[in-house]
Design an enzyme around this catalytic site. Structure first.
Site, PDB file in Angstrom:
ATOM      1  N   ASP A  35      -7.553 -11.294   3.862  1.00 41.64           N
ATOM      2  CA  ASP A  35      -6.408 -10.482   3.454  1.00 41.64           C
ATOM      3  C   ASP A  35      -5.279 -11.415   3.029  1.00 41.64           C
ATOM      4  OD1 ASP A  35      -5.402  -7.303   4.171  1.00 41.64           O
ATOM      5  OD2 ASP A  35      -3.884  -8.818   3.686  1.00 41.64           O
ATOM      6  N   ILE A  36      -4.636 -11.096   1.926  1.00 41.59           N
ATOM      7  CA  ILE A  36      -3.591 -11.957   1.369  1.00 41.59           C
ATOM      8  C   ILE A  36      -2.324 -11.961   2.232  1.00 41.59           C
ATOM      9  CG2 ILE A  36      -2.362 -10.290  -0.116  1.00 41.59           C
ATOM     10  CD1 ILE A  36      -2.718 -12.363  -2.406  1.00 41.59           C
ATOM     11  N   ASN A  93      -7.912   2.471   6.535  1.00 46.11           N
ATOM     12  CA  ASN A  93      -6.870   3.425   6.175  1.00 46.11           C
ATOM     13  C   ASN A  93      -7.386   4.301   5.043  1.00 46.11           C
ATOM     14  OD1 ASN A  93      -4.946   2.253   7.964  1.00 46.11           O
ATOM     15  ND2 ASN A  93      -4.665   0.595   6.495  1.00 46.11           N
ATOM     16  N   VAL A 102      -4.713   0.298  -1.248  1.00 49.35           N
ATOM     17  CA  VAL A 102      -5.691  -0.039  -2.292  1.00 49.35           C
ATOM     18  C   VAL A 102      -6.821   1.000  -2.261  1.00 49.35           C
ATOM     19  CG1 VAL A 102      -7.266  -1.782  -3.195  1.00 49.35           C
ATOM     20  CG2 VAL A 102      -5.135  -2.492  -2.061  1.00 49.35           C
ATOM     21  N   HIS A 106     -12.299  -0.092   2.126  1.00 50.75           N
ATOM     22  CA  HIS A 106     -12.346  -1.386   2.801  1.00 50.75           C
ATOM     23  C   HIS A 106     -12.092  -1.191   4.284  1.00 50.75           C
ATOM     24  CE1 HIS A 106      -8.202  -0.598   1.455  1.00 50.75           C
ATOM     25  NE2 HIS A 106      -7.798  -1.251   2.523  1.00 50.75           N
ATOM     26  N   HIS A 108     -10.533  -3.399   7.551  1.00 50.20           N
ATOM     27  CA  HIS A 108      -9.815  -4.583   8.014  1.00 50.20           C
ATOM     28  C   HIS A 108     -10.496  -5.027   9.306  1.00 50.20           C
ATOM     29  CE1 HIS A 108      -6.002  -3.722   5.633  1.00 50.20           C
ATOM     30  NE2 HIS A 108      -6.571  -2.524   5.636  1.00 50.20           N
TER      31      HIS A 108
HETATM   32  P1  AMP Z   1      -4.641  -0.790   2.915  1.00 50.80           P
HETATM   33  O1  AMP Z   1      -3.216  -0.454   3.184  1.00 50.80           O
HETATM   34  O2  AMP Z   1      -5.558  -0.449   4.036  1.00 50.80           O
HETATM   35  O3  AMP Z   1      -5.091  -0.234   1.583  1.00 50.80           O
HETATM   36  O4  AMP Z   1      -4.705  -2.375   2.840  1.00 50.80           O
HETATM   37  C1  AMP Z   1      -4.727  -3.099   1.663  1.00 50.80           C
HETATM   38  C2  AMP Z   1      -4.732  -4.560   2.065  1.00 50.80           C
HETATM   39  O5  AMP Z   1      -5.066  -5.320   0.916  1.00 50.80           O
HETATM   40  C3  AMP Z   1      -3.401  -5.075   2.584  1.00 50.80           C
HETATM   41  O6  AMP Z   1      -3.595  -5.573   3.919  1.00 50.80           O
HETATM   42  C4  AMP Z   1      -3.047  -6.204   1.606  1.00 50.80           C
HETATM   43  O7  AMP Z   1      -2.437  -7.303   2.234  1.00 50.80           O
HETATM   44  C5  AMP Z   1      -4.386  -6.550   1.028  1.00 50.80           C
HETATM   45  N1  AMP Z   1      -4.356  -7.108  -0.314  1.00 50.80           N
HETATM   46  C6  AMP Z   1      -3.674  -6.663  -1.398  1.00 50.80           C
HETATM   47  N2  AMP Z   1      -3.922  -7.429  -2.462  1.00 50.80           N
HETATM   48  C7  AMP Z   1      -4.791  -8.384  -2.057  1.00 50.80           C
HETATM   49  C8  AMP Z   1      -5.430  -9.486  -2.700  1.00 50.80           C
HETATM   50  N3  AMP Z   1      -5.231  -9.763  -4.001  1.00 50.80           N
HETATM   51  N4  AMP Z   1      -6.259 -10.262  -1.969  1.00 50.80           N
HETATM   52  C9  AMP Z   1      -6.467 -10.007  -0.659  1.00 50.80           C
HETATM   53  N5  AMP Z   1      -5.902  -8.980  -0.004  1.00 50.80           N
HETATM   54  C10 AMP Z   1      -5.063  -8.189  -0.688  1.00 50.80           C
END
Ligand code: AMP
Length: 120
Positions: A35-36, A93, A102, A106, A108
Site C-alpha cells: 500500500d502506498i 472496504n 479504489v 482488494h 488490506h
Molecule cells: P480503499 O479505501 O479500501 O479503497 O483503499 C485503497 C488503498 O489503496 C488505500 O489504502 C491507498 O493508500 C491505496 N493506494 C492508492 N493508490 C495506490 C497505489 N498507486 N499503489 C499502492 N496503493 C495505493
C-alpha cells in the site's frame, strides 16, 4: 465484466503496467503489492487480476479457480512475512458506507504490530 467496473481505476492501471507498484507476490489470478500509504508496518494489498468491483462482485462472480488463487495468495503473503503466529488483520472496504476509495476489489493485509481494536 460488471458493466459498472471503472477501467480507469488506479489498480486497473497497475494491472496494465501503466503505473508501477511495489510487487510482493503474484500468481495466475492475483497480485499482492505494498500500500502506498501504509497504516501499519506491514500493509499489503491483494487484488484479483480480473475486473471485480468489490467483495460482493468477486464473491458472486469469480470462478472457483480465481477464488482459490486469490485466497492462496493472501496466505502466501502471510507466510512471506512470517506472521502466521503473531497475527494480522484483513480488511476489505466496499462502497460508500465501507469508504472504498479504489473500485477494484482488494483486501488490506495489515500486521507487524498490535493493531488495536477493530474500529477505533
Ligand atoms: P480503499 O479505501 O479500501 O479503497 O483503499 C485503497 C488503498 O489503496 C488505500 O489504502 C491507498 O493508500 C491505496 N493506494 C492508492 N493508490 C495506490 C497505489 N498507486 N499503489 C499502492 N496503493 C495505493
Amino acid at each position: 465484466m460488471n458493466n459498472l467496473y471503472d477501467l480507469d481505476n488506479i489498480f486497473a492501471k497497475i494491472l496494465r503496467s501503466e503505473i508501477p507498484c511495489n510487487k510482493i507476490l503474484e500468481n495466475e489470478f492475483a497480485l499482492a503489492f505494498s500500500d502506498i500509504n501504509p497504516q501499519a508496518p506491514i500493509h499489503i494489498l491483494v487484488i484479483p487480476k480480473n475486473p471485480y468491483i468489490n467483495f460482493y462482485d468477486f464473491t458472486k462472480n469469480a470462478s472457483n479457480k480465481e477464488h482459490e488463487s486469490f485466497w492462496k495468495l493472501v496466505n502466501d503473503v502471510i507466510e512471506h512475512y512470517k506472521i502466521e503466529k503473531e497475527g494480522f488483520r484483513i480488511i476489505t472496504n466496499s462502497g460508500n458506507n465501507g469508504n472504498q476509495d479504489v473500485p477494484h476489489f482488494h483486501v488490506h493485509l495489515l500486521g507487524g504490530e498490535n493493531l488495536g481494536r477493530m474500529i477505533g
